[in-house]
Design an enzyme around this catalytic site. Structure first.
Site, short mmCIF file in Angstrom:
data_model
loop_
_atom_site.label_atom_id
_atom_site.label_comp_id
_atom_site.label_asym_id
_atom_site.label_seq_id
_atom_site.Cartn_x
_atom_site.Cartn_y
_atom_site.Cartn_z
N GLU A 140 16.90 10.80 -1.75
CA GLU A 140 16.19 10.95 -3.02
C GLU A 140 17.09 10.49 -4.15
OE1 GLU A 140 13.15 12.07 -3.93
OE2 GLU A 140 12.38 13.08 -2.14
N HIS A 178 9.30 5.27 0.43
CA HIS A 178 8.28 6.27 0.71
C HIS A 178 6.88 5.66 0.61
CE1 HIS A 178 7.18 10.81 0.20
NE2 HIS A 178 6.93 10.35 1.40
N ASP A 188 6.76 5.92 -4.60
CA ASP A 188 8.20 5.91 -4.83
C ASP A 188 8.95 5.20 -3.70
OD1 ASP A 188 7.43 8.30 -3.26
OD2 ASP A 188 9.56 8.78 -3.30
ZN LIG Z 1 9.11 10.37 -1.95
#
Ligand SMILES: [Zn+2]
Length: 270
Positions: A140, A178, A188
């Site tokens: 992330e 993603h 994203d």
């Molecule tokens: Zn994500």
């Protein structure tokens, strides 16, 4: 000036101390959960987690290792700070997590052993993979989705990717976003994320259309499927492809330039 330079390590130590203190409780919870999994691994004869039991006929093999991740999925957090994300990933009720979180200043928080399963990918499909969490590392990047990524973040990301690729022998094709995994449900990392510099370093592929001829019977949708996209809903598969490979184009239409790109990508990803 010299004084400031000398103070920086002290400041960093102070910051690290604050972070570990703040998360002392959740760190304890992490250790407890890992302990329980270790306990499961130490059960003899093996009690299979799928519920099968063959205690009488159990014979332990001598030849094995831990399962390894074979994909990397890159995300943006869609939150406003690294702190918020660390908090989100340490609250049991959110049920979400990632192996790594990369802050705007390039700090990398390793939150879960690479050999354990993070809850980052959710429902989706890529090629024939239907449980991405079981076979991937989730990274992330702290970014709200409508801002550029920082140079420090990309530098840290490249370091992490380099290490992961080498440690687990992850194929070049298996570094995805993603949105590639879950078209329509996820966007994203956003159009601000540049995949070309990653591909140039061996993480995912990029295209070169200079000598590409598009065959008369070329089927763009099948090309997307061969690359890995779930084409059940063509328009959202196209949208995810555009976010990844043609971020400046916000349409969901395959044009002649896309066809050339897809011919090239299809050869690389198949
Ligand atoms: Zn994500």
């Amino acid at each position: 000036m010299r004084k400031i330079v000398l103070l920086i390590p002290v400041f960093v130590i102070f910051l690290v101390a604050c972070v570990s203190h703040k998360y002392a409780d959740t760190n304890r919870s992490y250790k407890k959960q890992v302990k329980n999994y270790a306990k499961l691994l130490r059960e003899y004869p093996i009690k299979d987690s799928a519920g099968l039991q063959y205690p009488g006929s159990w014979v332990g093999t001598t030849n094995f290792s831990m399962r390894r991740p074979n994909y990397v999925v890159i995300h943006h957090t869609a939150q406003n700070s690294c702190d918020s994300t660390l908090r989100t990933f340490t609250l049991p009720r959110t049920a979400v997590s990632a192996h790594y979180v990369i802050c705007k200043d390039g700090t990398v928080h390793h939150m879960l052993n690479d050999l354990l399963r993070a809850h980052h990918a959710g429902l989706g499909k890529w090629g024939s993979v239907s449980d991405m969490n079981s076979s991937s590392i989730g990274i992330e990047i702290d970014n709200n989705g409508s801002e550029p990524f920082t140079e420090q973040q990309i530098a840290s990301l490249l370091q992490v990717l380099e290490r992961l690729k080498k440690a687990y022998n992850i194929p070049q094709a298996n570094f995805i976003g993603h949105m590639d995994w879950a078209p329509g449900r996820k966007v994203d990392p956003s159009r601000y994320f540049s995949w070309q510099p990653l591909a140039e370093k061996g993480f995912g592929y990029w295209y070169d259309t200079t000598a590409v001829e598009v065959p008369a019977d070329f089927n763009a949708l099948q090309a997307l499927r061969i690359i890995g996209y779930n084409i059940t809903r063509p328009e959202i598969a196209i949208q995810s492809y555009k976010i990844h490979f043609v971020p400046q184009d916000t349409t969901r239409i395959i044009n002649d330039a896309d066809k050339k790109i897809l011919v090239d990508l299809m050869r690389k990803y198949q």
